[in-house]
Each structure stands twice: as structure tokens, then as C-alpha cells.
Write a protein that holds these residues in place. Structure first.
Motif, mmCIF file in Angstrom:
data_model
loop_
_atom_site.group_PDB
_atom_site.id
_atom_site.type_symbol
_atom_site.label_atom_id
_atom_site.label_comp_id
_atom_site.label_asym_id
_atom_site.label_seq_id
_atom_site.Cartn_x
_atom_site.Cartn_y
_atom_site.Cartn_z
ATOM 1 N N GLU A 99 14.911 9.592 -3.487
ATOM 2 C CA GLU A 99 14.639 10.900 -4.073
ATOM 3 C C GLU A 99 15.773 11.898 -3.852
ATOM 4 O O GLU A 99 15.785 12.970 -4.445
ATOM 5 N N LYS A 100 16.760 11.520 -3.019
ATOM 6 C CA LYS A 100 17.954 12.356 -2.873
ATOM 7 C C LYS A 100 18.817 12.306 -4.136
ATOM 8 O O LYS A 100 19.589 13.222 -4.406
ATOM 9 N N TYR A 101 18.682 11.223 -4.894
ATOM 10 C CA TYR A 101 19.590 10.978 -6.011
ATOM 11 C C TYR A 101 18.881 10.846 -7.360
ATOM 12 O O TYR A 101 19.529 10.921 -8.403
ATOM 13 N N HIS A 102 17.574 10.609 -7.339
ATOM 14 C CA HIS A 102 16.852 10.323 -8.579
ATOM 15 C C HIS A 102 15.522 11.073 -8.619
ATOM 16 O O HIS A 102 15.001 11.508 -7.588
ATOM 17 N N ASP A 103 14.991 11.170 -9.816
ATOM 18 C CA ASP A 103 13.649 11.703 -10.030
ATOM 19 C C ASP A 103 12.680 10.539 -9.897
ATOM 20 O O ASP A 103 12.722 9.604 -10.711
ATOM 21 N N ILE A 104 11.843 10.559 -8.878
ATOM 22 C CA ILE A 104 10.969 9.410 -8.655
ATOM 23 C C ILE A 104 9.496 9.811 -8.679
ATOM 24 O O ILE A 104 9.121 10.927 -8.336
ATOM 25 N N VAL A 105 8.678 8.844 -9.089
ATOM 26 C CA VAL A 105 7.227 8.948 -9.031
ATOM 27 C C VAL A 105 6.720 7.687 -8.343
ATOM 28 O O VAL A 105 7.151 6.574 -8.671
ATOM 29 N N ILE A 106 5.823 7.856 -7.397
ATOM 30 C CA ILE A 106 5.287 6.738 -6.623
ATOM 31 C C ILE A 106 3.880 6.417 -7.116
ATOM 32 O O ILE A 106 3.006 7.293 -7.151
ATOM 33 N N VAL A 107 3.678 5.179 -7.531
ATOM 34 C CA VAL A 107 2.348 4.709 -7.918
ATOM 35 C C VAL A 107 2.155 3.352 -7.249
ATOM 36 O O VAL A 107 2.790 2.367 -7.632
ATOM 37 N N ALA A 108 1.291 3.297 -6.252
ATOM 38 C CA ALA A 108 1.177 2.097 -5.419
ATOM 39 C C ALA A 108 -0.287 1.830 -5.070
ATOM 40 O O ALA A 108 -1.131 2.727 -5.175
ATOM 41 N N PRO A 109 -0.586 0.609 -4.643
ATOM 42 C CA PRO A 109 -1.977 0.278 -4.294
ATOM 43 C C PRO A 109 -2.514 1.153 -3.163
ATOM 44 O O PRO A 109 -1.761 1.584 -2.282
ATOM 45 N N SER A 110 -3.796 1.370 -3.195
ATOM 46 C CA SER A 110 -4.428 2.197 -2.165
ATOM 47 C C SER A 110 -4.447 1.512 -0.809
ATOM 48 O O SER A 110 -4.543 2.171 0.222
ATOM 49 N N ASP A 111 -4.355 0.176 -0.806
ATOM 50 C CA ASP A 111 -4.319 -0.554 0.461
ATOM 51 C C ASP A 111 -3.510 -1.836 0.288
ATOM 52 O O ASP A 111 -2.908 -2.065 -0.752
ATOM 53 N N GLN A 112 -3.494 -2.663 1.316
ATOM 54 C CA GLN A 112 -2.687 -3.875 1.350
ATOM 55 C C GLN A 112 -3.072 -4.845 0.227
ATOM 56 O O GLN A 112 -4.234 -5.207 0.068
ATOM 57 N N ARG A 113 -2.071 -5.273 -0.552
ATOM 58 C CA ARG A 113 -2.318 -6.198 -1.662
ATOM 59 C C ARG A 113 -1.303 -7.343 -1.677
ATOM 60 O O ARG A 113 -0.953 -7.844 -2.746
ATOM 61 N N SER A 114 -0.836 -7.741 -0.510
ATOM 62 C CA SER A 114 0.148 -8.827 -0.450
ATOM 63 C C SER A 114 -0.434 -10.128 -0.996
ATOM 64 O O SER A 114 -1.634 -10.389 -0.894
ATOM 65 N N ALA A 115 0.448 -10.938 -1.584
ATOM 66 C CA ALA A 115 0.108 -12.270 -2.107
ATOM 67 C C ALA A 115 -0.910 -12.227 -3.242
ATOM 68 O O ALA A 115 -1.603 -13.209 -3.485
ATOM 69 N N THR A 116 -0.970 -11.099 -3.945
ATOM 70 C CA THR A 116 -1.861 -11.026 -5.113
ATOM 71 C C THR A 116 -1.178 -11.530 -6.366
ATOM 72 O O THR A 116 -1.799 -11.596 -7.428
ATOM 73 N N SER A 117 0.098 -11.889 -6.258
ATOM 74 C CA SER A 117 0.873 -12.397 -7.381
ATOM 75 C C SER A 117 0.754 -11.453 -8.577
ATOM 76 O O SER A 117 0.854 -10.242 -8.409
ATOM 77 N N HIS A 118 0.485 -11.998 -9.778
ATOM 78 C CA HIS A 118 0.478 -11.156 -10.973
ATOM 79 C C HIS A 118 -0.940 -10.863 -11.456
ATOM 80 O O HIS A 118 -1.180 -10.658 -12.652
ATOM 81 N N SER A 119 -1.891 -10.865 -10.545
ATOM 82 C CA SER A 119 -3.272 -10.595 -10.942
ATOM 83 C C SER A 119 -3.436 -9.158 -11.415
ATOM 84 O O SER A 119 -2.742 -8.254 -10.952
ATOM 85 N N ILE A 120 -4.337 -8.967 -12.377
ATOM 86 C CA ILE A 120 -4.667 -7.635 -12.868
ATOM 87 C C ILE A 120 -6.174 -7.447 -12.824
ATOM 88 O O ILE A 120 -6.934 -8.416 -12.810
ATOM 89 N N THR A 121 -6.596 -6.209 -12.792
ATOM 90 C CA THR A 121 -8.021 -5.880 -12.715
ATOM 91 C C THR A 121 -8.570 -5.724 -14.131
ATOM 92 O O THR A 121 -8.102 -4.872 -14.886
ATOM 93 N N GLY A 139 0.808 -1.208 0.000
ATOM 94 C CA GLY A 139 0.000 0.000 0.000
ATOM 95 C C GLY A 139 0.841 1.257 0.000
ATOM 96 O O GLY A 139 1.984 1.271 0.491
ATOM 97 N N VAL A 140 0.274 2.307 -0.543
ATOM 98 C CA VAL A 140 1.016 3.554 -0.747
ATOM 99 C C VAL A 140 1.465 4.203 0.568
ATOM 100 O O VAL A 140 2.425 4.973 0.582
ATOM 101 N N HIS A 141 0.798 3.867 1.665
ATOM 102 C CA HIS A 141 1.146 4.470 2.958
ATOM 103 C C HIS A 141 2.047 3.575 3.821
ATOM 104 O O HIS A 141 2.320 3.909 4.977
ATOM 105 N N ALA A 142 2.532 2.474 3.270
ATOM 106 C CA ALA A 142 3.375 1.546 4.036
ATOM 107 C C ALA A 142 4.728 2.184 4.366
ATOM 108 O O ALA A 142 5.263 2.982 3.589
ATOM 109 N N LYS A 143 5.293 1.799 5.505
ATOM 110 C CA LYS A 143 6.563 2.395 5.927
ATOM 111 C C LYS A 143 7.705 2.023 4.991
ATOM 112 O O LYS A 143 8.636 2.818 4.782
ATOM 113 N N GLY A 144 7.648 0.828 4.399
ATOM 114 C CA GLY A 144 8.720 0.395 3.519
ATOM 115 C C GLY A 144 8.885 1.277 2.300
ATOM 116 O O GLY A 144 10.003 1.650 1.929
ATOM 117 N N ILE A 145 7.775 1.647 1.666
ATOM 118 C CA ILE A 145 7.854 2.484 0.468
ATOM 119 C C ILE A 145 8.268 3.904 0.847
ATOM 120 O O ILE A 145 8.984 4.579 0.110
#
Length: 249
Positions: A24-46, A10-16
Motif C-alpha cells: 500500500e506504500k506504492y499501490h492502491d489496494i483492496v483486501i478481500v479475503a476469507p473470514s477464517d482459515q481456508r487452506s487446502a480448499t483448492s479451487h472450490s466455490i460456494t 484468513g483476512v487476519h493472517a500475518k502474511g496478508i
């Protein structure tokens, strides 16, 4: 470099957050992450529901961030198609929990990185143990920064994922980095009936995770205090028996 950062926690997780704070100290970054927990979803798509994308503010970060209602793979697909003009590399993580051995087949973190390679973008997936202290995530972020530099210098191919795992120990105790093959992780899954629901028959997943520490594998080296790096590719063909199976038919 322009980096796309995603995860499956999820986008609010401490790891991300810790990963982005370092990169971001060294690179130009953009964050695009799930709105909530999506662990173990493997390669599923909507495919049957629309994706909802919202720009979000992550305290302490200067980079733009977006939440996506779908899976980690969805995040990469929508980011590349609609949000980011150009991506040099995708970084997925820092996952809360190792992605070792056969667990990579279930991992949303690794699958987001694999999706990047399907879009012809090299990728790195990074994880640490679920009970890790804050310094473990900070260590992982610093190792990822170094791995990005090495991968870029050596021309990491756009169909390869580097799967990185960092042990949850202090930096001074990390013995180094090992490039190795994946090991074997087994789950003795079983389902327990939940009688609290009187209208439905409900079962909850339980189980025990068993890691086999075969030498020269990621699970072996992580247990010895090394950061592990395993190059992955989406071609699951078993070339060792390809000709044999052809003879069968």
C-alpha cells in the motif's frame, strides 16, 4: 496500480497484513479475503450457501478490507463482481507454508490467483515456509513488490499466474531469484481412528510430506536459498500425448 489482495489463511493472517503493509506504500489496494482459515480448499466455490461479506478494520493498514464467508476463489469472484470497480492485478498470499510442486493443486492461495486469470486478470501467488520468522514475510513482501513491477513492465498476460516461493532465511542469505518449473511433492497420507467419539466412527488425517529435489525445479532451488518463480496456466492438457490418445480412439 490497483491491486486486489487475497489469501487462504484468513483476512487476519500475518502474511496478508505484512504484504499489504508493503504494497500500500506504492499501490492502491483492496483486501478481500476469507473470514477464517481456508487452506487446502483448492479451487472450490460456494454454490449452495449465500456469501456473507463484512468490511473489517485491520490495525496498521489504511486500505479497505473485507472478509468473505467463502473460499479464496469466492473472494476473487465476489470482489471482481461486487466490491472493486477495476483490478489491474491480483496478489494472493503471503501463504503460511510453501506452495511447491504438486501442492499447487491443493492450494487455496494458488487457486485464488488462478480464479483471477479466469476473470482475465493477471495474478501472483506468494508463499513462504510455515515456520518462517517475521523477516521472511517481510522479505517475501519486498520481492513481490519487485515482481509486480517487472511483470507489469513486461506485460504479464491476463491468463498467467506467477507462483512465487520465498525461503525462510534472512535477506542477506537469499542467493537470488530463479524462474523454474514445478517439482514433485508426495504425501504418504493415512487415517488414524479417533476413539474419543463414542457416537461416530471418526478418522483423522495424518501423513508425511516428501519433497523430491529434482534439479531445475522450484523445490530444488528453494532448498538452495533462492526465491522461485513459476508461471502457471489453468490449461491442464497434456499436449505431449494428445495425438497419441487420439489414435487410441
Amino acid at each position: 496500480m490497483r491491486l486486489l489482495i487475497t489469501n487462504d489463511d484468513g483476512v487476519h493472517a500475518k502474511g496478508i497484513h505484512i504484504l499489504c503493509k508493503e504494497l500500500e506504500k506504492y499501490h492502491d489496494i483492496v483486501i478481500v479475503a476469507p473470514s477464517d482459515q481456508r487452506s487446502a480448499t483448492s479451487h472450490s466455490i460456494t454454490i449452495r450457501e449465500p456469501l456473507i461479506v463484512n468490511e473489517v478494520e485491520l490495525p496498521g493498514l489504511k486500505s479497505k478490507a473485507y472478509s468473505v464467508s467463502g473460499t479464496p476463489a469466492d473472494c476473487v469472484r465476489i470482489a471482481v463482481d461486487q466490491i472493486v470497480d477495476k483490478v489491474d492485478m491480483v496478489i494472493s498470499g503471503i501463504n503460511i507454508g510453501y506452495n511447491l510442486g504438486t501442492d499447487i493443486l491443493y492450494s487455496g492461495t494458488v487457486s485464488a490467483a488462478v480464479e483471477a486469470t479466469l476473470c482475465d486478470i493477471p495474478a501472483i501467488a506468494v508463499s513462504t515456509e510455515w515456520h518462517a520468522e517475521l523477516y521472511s514475510y517481510e522479505n517475501a513482501a519486498k520481492y513481490v513488490r519487485k515482481i509486480i513491477e517487472v511483470a507489469d513492465t513486461n506485460g504479464l498476460q491476463d491468463d498467467i499466474v506467477l507462483n512465487v516461493n520465498v525461503p525462510p532465511i534472512e535477506k542477506k542469505d537469499i542467493k537470488g531469484l530463479k524462474v523454474c518449473r514445478i517439482g514433485k511433492v508426495q504425501h504418504s497420507h493415512y487415517y488414524v481412528k479417533d476413539d474419543s467419539d463414542k457416537e461416530n466412527v471418526v478418522y483423522r488425517l495424518e501423513g508425511v510430506r516428501k519433497v523430491e529435489h529434482d534439479e531445475e525445479t522450484d523445490s530444488y532451488y528453494i532448498d538452495k536459498g533462492y526465491v522461485t518463480v513459476t508461471p502457471l496456466h489453468y490449461d491442464l492438457t497434456n499436449f505431449g500425448i494428445l495425438n497419441e490418445v487420439e489414435v487410441w480412439f
